[in-house]
Scaffold this active site. Structure first.
Site, short mmCIF file in Angstrom:
data_model
loop_
_atom_site.label_atom_id
_atom_site.label_comp_id
_atom_site.label_asym_id
_atom_site.label_seq_id
_atom_site.Cartn_x
_atom_site.Cartn_y
_atom_site.Cartn_z
CG HIS A 118 -2.00 -1.00 1.19
ND1 HIS A 118 -2.84 -1.18 0.11
CD2 HIS A 118 -2.38 -1.92 2.12
CE1 HIS A 118 -3.68 -2.17 0.38
NE2 HIS A 118 -3.43 -2.63 1.58
CG ASP B 157 -5.11 -9.83 3.52
OD1 ASP B 157 -4.80 -10.38 2.44
OD2 ASP B 157 -4.78 -8.67 3.80
CG ASP C 47 -2.90 -8.39 0.74
OD1 ASP C 47 -2.16 -8.66 1.69
OD2 ASP C 47 -3.93 -7.69 0.87
CG HIS D 22 -6.79 -5.23 1.75
ND1 HIS D 22 -6.23 -6.00 2.76
CD2 HIS D 22 -8.04 -4.90 2.15
CE1 HIS D 22 -7.13 -6.13 3.74
NE2 HIS D 22 -8.22 -5.47 3.40
#
Length: 308
Positions: free
Chosen positions: A127, A248, A164, A166
């Site tokens: 991120h 996740d 991931d 996200h």
């Protein structure tokens, strides 16, 4: 032997009590690897000390000097917040630099052996954008590793696969304008950080975003890999594949709503191995400790004994 680059120093990045990105994530994985029936095949490698490897020039190519100095100053002053959920503790700056070194060591190991390796480190990075960190991430480890790989002899193209849950907004923003790097992400949508729409294709058609609706399981992921991800990566023909290995997307994870099982990540690894054995896995997210540890085990198992 399967290389795992790890240091207990990575446990000293402190996000505070009750934060999901916690040192126990690494401890759970280390314990699972040591308990695996193939534990004797794990080649534990300490990252090169930052004093022995000039990581700063690479870091400065990726991140704004003002942001780097902010992280350094926050750590020096005893810690502080980059944003609402991204903390710098007194050791975080030094540890984040060591994490970069670990990712670079992973690149070196993969390119030397022509076989996979795993960077077991935190904080994560996908991120983190050029001028800021966010989403638990301080520096953009995968992007830095990709640009470092492109400096190595014979490496002309690098692909990054981000599974991931996200979207890796930071990674994408740092590589989408470079024709030598392809970025592919499968991620829950809608979900944090709100980026990763299919129309985001990169300046050279070098970005593939695959949004997955909440509740998606392996039956939904499999056709996305077979009909989208793998053809995209195969057409690009990377000399190195970097996997932003977040876990996740597990059904038990508290931060998202995808319904994968740990064993599914072994299938994802098999898909990658059909493309190349030059794969660097680097830990991103994953916050249910049991699912996280089982997923890393499932990722590594298909890679064992490839060199024999």
């Amino acid at each position: 032997m399967f290389p795992v680059i790890y240091s207990d120093e990575f446990l000293n990045h402190d996000n505070g009590k009750f934060h999901p990105e916690r040192p126990e994530r690494l401890t759970a994985i280390v314990n699972a690897l040591n308990a695996a029936p193939w534990a004797h095949l794990v080649d534990w490698q300490l990252p090169t000390p930052v004093e022995s490897r000039p990581v700063m020039p690479l870091l400065q190519k990726i991140h704004d000097p003002d942001y780097i100095n902010l992280v350094k100053q926050l750590a020096h002053d005893g810690g502080g917040m980059i944003d609402g959920d991204t903390r710098v503790s007194p050791r975080s700056y030094d540890i984040a630099l060591l994490v970069i070194s670990a990712w670079l060591d992973g690149v070196d190991r993969v390119l030397t052996s022509n076989n996979p390796a795993f960077v077991l480190a935190r904080p994560p990075g996908h991120h983190a954008e050029g001028p800021r960190g966010m989403g638990f991430c301080i520096f953009s480890n995968a992007a830095i590793a990709a640009y470092y790989a492109l400096e190595q002899p014979g490496i002309q193209k690098v692909a990054i696969l981000d599974w991931d849950v996200h979207h890796g907004n930071g990674t994408q923003s740092l590589v989408e304008n470079d024709a030598r790097i392809a970025y592919c992400s499968l991620h829950q949508y809608p979900c944090y950080p709100g980026t990763g729409h299919p129309r985001e294709r990169g300046s050279y058609n070098n970005v593939l975003n695959v949004p997955m609706p909440p509740g998606s399981a392996f039956t939904e992921y499999q056709p996305m890999f077979e009909q989208g991800v793998i053809p995209f990566l195969r057409e690009f023909q990377p000399d190195l594949l970097i996997v932003s290995a977040g876990y996740d997307a597990n059904a038990d994870d508290p931060l998202a709503s995808i319904a994968l099982k740990p064993k599914d990540f072994g299938v994802f690894t098999d898909y990658c191995l059909q493309l190349t054995h030059r794969i660097l896995f680097g830990l991103e997210g994953g916050y249910d400790l049991t699912a996280l540890a089982k997923s890393v085990i499932a990722t590594i198992e298909p890679c064992l004994n490839l060199g024999e």
